[in-house]
Design an enzyme around this catalytic site. Structure first.
Site, PDB file in Angstrom:
ATOM      1  N   LYS A 197       0.893  -1.166   0.000  1.00 48.15           N
ATOM      2  CA  LYS A 197       0.000   0.000   0.000  1.00 48.15           C
ATOM      3  C   LYS A 197       0.929   1.213   0.000  1.00 48.15           C
ATOM      4  O   LYS A 197       0.850   2.106   0.849  1.00 48.15           O
ATOM      5  CB  LYS A 197      -0.909  -0.074   1.243  1.00 48.15           C
ATOM      6  CG  LYS A 197      -2.084   0.861   1.240  1.00 48.15           C
ATOM      7  CD  LYS A 197      -3.194   0.493   0.278  1.00 48.15           C
ATOM      8  CE  LYS A 197      -4.270   1.569   0.292  1.00 48.15           C
ATOM      9  NZ  LYS A 197      -5.268   1.416  -0.778  1.00 48.15           N
ATOM     10  N   ASP A 229      -5.395  -3.613  -2.183  1.00 47.87           N
ATOM     11  CA  ASP A 229      -6.836  -3.612  -2.497  1.00 47.87           C
ATOM     12  C   ASP A 229      -7.060  -4.107  -3.936  1.00 47.87           C
ATOM     13  O   ASP A 229      -7.934  -4.931  -4.196  1.00 47.87           O
ATOM     14  CB  ASP A 229      -7.472  -2.231  -2.250  1.00 47.87           C
ATOM     15  CG  ASP A 229      -6.659  -1.061  -2.804  1.00 47.87           C
ATOM     16  OD1 ASP A 229      -5.524  -1.272  -3.278  1.00 47.87           O
ATOM     17  OD2 ASP A 229      -7.163   0.079  -2.772  1.00 47.87           O
TER      18      ASP A 229
END
Ligand code: IPM
Ligand code: MG
Length: 372
Positions: A197, A229
């Protein structure tokens, strides 16, 4: 190793951990009868929720030392939702073992077997063959309750720490690239995807920076990147495109369950946790108290973890028989699925733990020995 014998510390643990460990050891014994010379000596250690209820400790210090002294550790599953500490968390000595033994490389293979449920409609789901490499000593788990590092302010706030260190991350990425290289040699894609991330967190940008630094040493292995994600999305959209996925501890915990679901369920989710000096092997599933004692558990994840253990011993001590035994077990499972002989209850089949184990043993007994 002592007097030519490999010492295996076995923690059956709680719930179905006991059943699936017995299954894995029985299959290893069958491979030993076929191949000979595995020289495994087992030491059974008591740890987990039942141990905590009996003794007030999740694992005796002597058992931790015995685990550390072994050549490999085999673990069923530890913890039960009904046995909790005052803060609400479950008994998890396994997390302490990962840290004290520095088992940074959590290897979680995800492979589609024929006739096992395919959760995705796309035909290419039959080609899923990837590895989630989960860092297993730091990340957000650095703050796991068992380590007692959370900052708690007057019952108003709790802060946890996510830790990424250069030393562990370098070793982790090197492990990922070496793994991809070995898989490429066996016909794999030879690619490592850094899952992070890095768009939001400095710790993750650091994780990716070290990935790039180490990648330079492995020019024969492709590299790519994905935010976690987007990776969750891609694991549903096109999991067949991935090879080795390297990631932080908590991301790996979550995505390895998701990936297990893609190829049937957690009963297929094998796992090796490897450090520079120790190796621990366990199915990635938990103790499943809802089906414990009912002969319903799918032991294949544990059996495949046993094969990972044999492979580890083969590499660590340059032992050919152990590598042969690992291949024999993996081939038995592949052939068993192809022939429709493995039908775990987890997938709506009619074989409980004992019957499925007997069938894998029969397949091992029928298999052709690769050595003279
Ligand atoms: C796993 C498990 C463990 C973890 C639990 C049982 C502590 O979920 O191995 O993935 O969270 O790491
Ligand atoms: Mg998990």
């Amino acid at each position: 190793m002592r007097n030519g014998q490999l010492r295996i510390a076995v923690i059956k643990g709680d719930g179905i951990g006991v059943d699936v460990t017995n299954a894995a050891l029985a299959v290893i014994a069958a491979a030993e009868r076929r191949i000979g010379g595995l020289s495994l000596g087992y030491e059974f250690l008591h740890a987990g929720a039942a141990c905590f209820l009996e003794s007030g400790r999740d694992m005796a210090p002597a058992a931790e030392q015995a685990a550390a002294a072994a050549d490999a550790i085999f673990l069923g599953a530890m913890g039960l939702p009904s046995v909790r500490h005052e803060d609400g968390t479950e008994i998890a000595p396994h997390l302490r073992l990962r840290e004290t033994l520095q088992l940074y490389a959590g290897v979680r293979p995800v492979k589609a077997y024929p006739n096992a449920p395919r959760r995705l409609m796309d035909e290419r789901a039959a080609d899923i063959d990837l590895v989630i490499l989960r860092e297993s000593t730091e990340g957000l788990f650095y703050s796991a309750a068992v380590h007692n590092r959370s900052q708690i302010a007057d019952d108003q706030e709790v802060r946890e720490t996510l830790r990424i260190t250069r030393s562990t991350t370098e070793k982790l990425h090197d492990f990922a690239f070496r793994l991809a290289r070995r898989r490429k040699a066996r016909g794999g894609q030879g690619r490592v995807t850094c899952v992070d991330k890095a768009n939001v967190f400095r710790s993750m940008a650091f994780f990716r920076k070290i990935f790039d630094e180490r990648a330079a040493r492995f020019p024969d292995v492709e590299r790519s990147y994905n935010y976690v994600d987007a990776q969750a999305l891609d694991l549903i959209r096109k999991p067949w495109e991935f090879d080795v996925l390297v990631m932080e501890n908590m991301f790996g915990d979550i995505l390895s369950d998701l990936a297990g679901g893609l190829v049937g369920g957690m009963g297929m989710a094998a796992c090796a946790e490897i450090g520079d000096a120790h190796g621990l092997f366990q199915p990635a599933h938990g103790s499943a108290p809802d089906i414990m004692g009912q002969d319903k558990a799918n032991p294949l994840a544990a059996i495949l973890s046993g094969a990972l253990m044999l492979d580890y011993l083969a590499e660590r001590y340059a032992l050919e028989a152990h590598a042969d035994a690992a291949r024999m077990i993996e081939t038995a499972i592949q052939t068993g699925f192809e022939a429709g002989r493995l039908r775990p209850m987890e997938f709506g089949g009619n074989q409980g733990t004992a019957e499925l184990t007997r069938e894998v043993i029969a397949l091992v007994e029928e298999s052709r020995q690769s050595r003279g």
